[in-house]
Design a protein around this motif. Structure first.
Motif, PDB file in Angstrom:
ATOM      1  N   ALA A 578       0.930  -1.222  -0.057  1.00  0.00           N
ATOM      2  CA  ALA A 578       0.187   0.094   0.111  1.00  0.00           C
ATOM      3  C   ALA A 578       0.949   1.213   0.181  1.00  0.00           C
ATOM      4  O   ALA A 578       0.324   2.163  -0.594  1.00  0.00           O
ATOM      5  CB  ALA A 578      -0.914   0.013   1.146  1.00  0.00           C
ATOM      6  N   LEU A 579       2.033   1.084   0.692  1.00  0.00           N
ATOM      7  CA  LEU A 579       3.095   2.263   0.577  1.00  0.00           C
ATOM      8  C   LEU A 579       3.332   2.476  -0.736  1.00  0.00           C
ATOM      9  O   LEU A 579       3.419   3.767  -1.245  1.00  0.00           O
ATOM     10  CB  LEU A 579       4.241   1.871   1.667  1.00  0.00           C
ATOM     11  CG  LEU A 579       5.157   3.097   1.645  1.00  0.00           C
ATOM     12  CD1 LEU A 579       4.900   4.292   1.971  1.00  0.00           C
ATOM     13  CD2 LEU A 579       6.655   2.467   2.466  1.00  0.00           C
ATOM     14  N   VAL A 580       3.999   1.473  -1.432  1.00  0.00           N
ATOM     15  CA  VAL A 580       4.203   1.702  -2.795  1.00  0.00           C
ATOM     16  C   VAL A 580       3.200   2.134  -3.561  1.00  0.00           C
ATOM     17  O   VAL A 580       3.506   3.098  -4.373  1.00  0.00           O
ATOM     18  CB  VAL A 580       4.987   0.277  -3.437  1.00  0.00           C
ATOM     19  CG1 VAL A 580       5.255   0.532  -4.775  1.00  0.00           C
ATOM     20  CG2 VAL A 580       6.087  -0.143  -2.550  1.00  0.00           C
ATOM     21  N   GLN A 581       2.002   1.717  -3.481  1.00  0.00           N
ATOM     22  CA  GLN A 581       0.853   2.245  -4.386  1.00  0.00           C
ATOM     23  C   GLN A 581       0.843   3.480  -4.028  1.00  0.00           C
ATOM     24  O   GLN A 581       0.551   4.498  -4.947  1.00  0.00           O
ATOM     25  CB  GLN A 581      -0.258   1.244  -4.112  1.00  0.00           C
ATOM     26  CG  GLN A 581      -1.485   1.792  -5.240  1.00  0.00           C
ATOM     27  CD  GLN A 581      -2.663   1.006  -4.873  1.00  0.00           C
ATOM     28  OE1 GLN A 581      -2.599  -0.107  -4.222  1.00  0.00           O
ATOM     29  NE2 GLN A 581      -4.070   1.402  -5.441  1.00  0.00           N
ATOM     30  N   LYS A 582       0.651   4.172  -2.739  1.00  0.00           N
ATOM     31  CA  LYS A 582       0.348   5.283  -2.399  1.00  0.00           C
ATOM     32  C   LYS A 582       1.231   6.399  -3.004  1.00  0.00           C
ATOM     33  O   LYS A 582       1.124   7.504  -3.572  1.00  0.00           O
ATOM     34  CB  LYS A 582       0.267   5.854  -1.044  1.00  0.00           C
ATOM     35  CG  LYS A 582       0.152   6.978  -0.612  1.00  0.00           C
ATOM     36  CD  LYS A 582       0.382   7.183   1.048  1.00  0.00           C
ATOM     37  CE  LYS A 582       0.275   8.305   1.667  1.00  0.00           C
ATOM     38  NZ  LYS A 582      -1.212   9.142   1.335  1.00  0.00           N
ATOM     39  N   LEU A 583       2.581   6.109  -2.884  1.00  0.00           N
ATOM     40  CA  LEU A 583       3.803   7.085  -3.388  1.00  0.00           C
ATOM     41  C   LEU A 583       3.841   7.019  -4.836  1.00  0.00           C
ATOM     42  O   LEU A 583       4.199   8.195  -5.258  1.00  0.00           O
ATOM     43  CB  LEU A 583       5.111   6.234  -2.758  1.00  0.00           C
ATOM     44  CG  LEU A 583       5.444   6.310  -1.342  1.00  0.00           C
ATOM     45  CD1 LEU A 583       6.658   5.800  -0.970  1.00  0.00           C
ATOM     46  CD2 LEU A 583       5.384   7.874  -0.807  1.00  0.00           C
TER      47      LEU A 583
END
Length: 593
Positions: A578-583
């Motif tokens: 989710a962190l990768v997607q958000k960034l």
């Protein structure tokens, strides 16, 4: 400038000149040069019996306030040359200005007039102070609030801008309609000082200058990352818009610059080298002539047009050392150049300009920069026939009338080969900057004999649109640093994420997160320093990194991370995916927070 504000500032310049005379009355004569209103205030140049020191300014300012309280009226009077010579017999600079007025062609500040006419010689007087001036002024000192101005700077200035003439002393001042506006301006200046790109460039390790290459920045890894991201996005957009990127030699024979006209019009601003009498070269200050050479390398028909050639080569322009100013005025720079060869008829030119203006809007919206346009018309040293200029200016007016509505006109400020549309942007502090420019050129294609075969099989010269949107990349980055106070949006930030494991036992998981972020091409650093977490968080914020990822026992146990923004105290718990997607989404959106 607002006429009421112009009158106030012009009047204050006279009041300051009187105050300076009174301040020095026991030390020797004061010779007055001139003092026009300028943006944000006014200045006056003096020949003084001694050097000014900062301690002089409060005393001069206090005397000005006293003069204002006396409430003197400003009186206008026309005089002849004989009376002027008598009035200013002890004032050598005023006498020289007076003779310029008598001969015609110059104003009371010694600047050339646009038109030589029979304008009368005039003076303004308040109290016992008389100045050579055509005004306008306020009616009385009573109209000027005593707290509406502030003396701010002492500087040197050559008489009439000529370094061979005497060095005068200049006092600069701020002046606004009232104390509230002056306070607002001072607050903007304080913000500007905090945002100064030279200061932030040093703190954030973006760039530096060295005495061995004045005005030529050394890009450090952090700053070079910003430059490269701007160029990478520029390349992506221009590939989409069917531009073809080229690169051309940095050094060119004098002959190239003679053909283009730059040798006659621009030589003083070029770095020139002579290997011998027959081999003279210039380091290129612009890409235009090289684009003509590239066009002529192959034959073209109307089917090839518009041919959009883009270029981001390094350029060099020779500037006086006193004009250099961080990244905002440099001698070595890159610009997002393009030269677009179009069929020489109005509709083709018009459609291409509209297409370019859509690009302008796309680029500036990303950075939340508002902008307006200015039309610059035929200069005195223009190449070509008047009919070509009239046609070119008509094309640009049609574009602006359709796309811009209101726009400014700078008469005589066009390039020597064609009129142009300058793009004026406004930053977060309300300051105006001239950045991009769009130029229409009928001259260089003819001088280089660029030709295409038109729809009737006839050979014709194309029209060429010269255009930059960022302008100088160096200058754009300097403005951008100040615009966002060094807080680059995520897509531009040199380091996008910093990982902060709380203790040694959390480092292994932090390295796994780092690997996932790098795999997603996110610029990430791991800070496993022995300092406390609080100190490392303060450091991350001081370096203006967009995000920190905090990893402790809970995060390791859950296989999650805690995300902290540089501008907020809260933590957001996310899985690594989710962190990768958000960034990624924020990088893709190019949002400017």
């Amino acid at each position: 400038m607002d006429s009421a504000l112009f009158r106030l500032r012009h009047s204050l310049a006279h009041v300051m000149a009187q105050a300076v005379r009174d301040h020095f009355h026991k030390e020797g004569p004061v010779h007055f040069a001139g003092g026009p209103p300028i943006q944000d205030g006014f200045y006056y140049d003096f020949g003084l019996p001694r050097a000014l020191v900062p301690e002089d300014l409060p005393a001069i300012e206090a005397r000005m306030k006293a003069i204002l309280q006396e409430g003197h009226a400003f009186h206008y009077r026309e005089i002849d040359a004989a009376e002027g010579r008598k009035l200013f017999a002890a004032q050598p600079y005023k006498l020289e200005l007076l003779e310029g007025l008598v001969q015609g062609g110059f104003d009371e500040h010694g600047e050339p007039r646009d038109q030589v006419d029979a304008e009368p010689i005039s003076i303004y007087q308040h109290a016992d102070f008389i100045d050579l001036c055509r005004g306008p002024h306020v009616k009385s000192c009573q109209e000027i609030p005593a707290d509406s101005f502030k003396l701010v700077k002492i500087a040197g200035a050559y008489w009439r801008g000529d370094e061979k003439r005497p060095m005068l002393q200049r006092i600069q001042a701020l002046a606004f309609a009232d104390a509230a506006e002056l306070q607002q301006h001072n607050e903007r200046l304080e913000q500007a000082a905090l945002r100064d790109h030279r200061k932030l460039g040093k703190e954030l390790k973006l760039f530096f200058f060295h005495a061995t290459a004045p005005g030529m920045p050394y890009w450090l890894p952090q700053g070079f990352a910003v430059l490269n991201q701007l160029i990478n996005w520029w390349r992506d957009v221009h590939e989409r818009e069917q531009y073809a990127e080229i690169s051309s030699p940095l050094i060119n024979s004098k002959k190239l610059w003679e053909i283009s006209g730059h040798w006659d019009h621009y030589r003083d601003d070029m770095f020139v080298m002579a290997l011998n009498e027959d081999e003279v070269y210039g380091v290129k200050p612009m890409n235009c002539p090289n684009a003509m050479i590239v066009f002529n390398h192959e034959r073209h028909s109307y089917r090839d047009l518009p041919l959009r050639l883009s270029d981001c080569d390094a350029l060099h322009r020779h500037e006086r050392s006193g004009a250099l100013h961080g990244l905002l005025r440099v001698q070595k720079f890159q610009q997002d150049d393009a030269h677009i060869f179009v069929e020489d008829h109005e509709d083709a030119i018009h459609q291409e300009f509209l297409r370019i203006l859509q690009l302008v809007d796309e680029f500036y919206r990303v950075f939340r920069l508002s902008y307006r346009f200015r039309l610059a018309t035929q200069p005195s040293d223009a190449l070509g026939e008047a009919a070509d200029w009239e046609r070119a200016e008509a094309c640009l007016r049609r574009v602006l009338d359709q796309h811009a509505g209101d726009y400014e006109v700078a008469a005589g400020d066009g390039a020597f080969y064609g009129p142009k549309i300058d793009i004026l942007i406004q930053d977060a502090l309300g300051r105006d900057w001239q950045m991009g420019t769009l130029q229409l050129d009928f001259q260089l294609p003819r001088r280089f004999d660029c030709q295409y075969v038109d729809r009737e099989g006839q050979r014709k010269h194309p029209a060429v649109i010269h255009r930059v949107i960022y302008g100088s990349m160096e200058r754009f980055i300097g403005i951008l640093i100040e615009h966002c106070a060094g807080k680059f949006p995520l897509w531009l930030a040199p380091v996008q994420v910093r990982l902060l494991p709380i203790a040694d036992r959390h480092e292994d998981f932090a390295r796994l997160v780092q690997a996932e972020l790098k795999k997603a091409r996110i610029r990430v650093e791991l800070d496993a320093d022995a300092q406390s977490l609080g100190n490392r968080i303060r450091k991350f914020r001081g370096e203006r990194i967009p995000y920190a990822v905090v990893i402790g026992d809970q995060e390791v146990a859950a296989g999650r991370v805690s995300l902290r923004s540089r501008d907020a105290d809260g933590l957001e718990s996310l899985s690594v995916d989710a962190l990768v997607q958000k960034l990624r989404e924020e990088i893709q959106s190019k949002v400017m927070k």
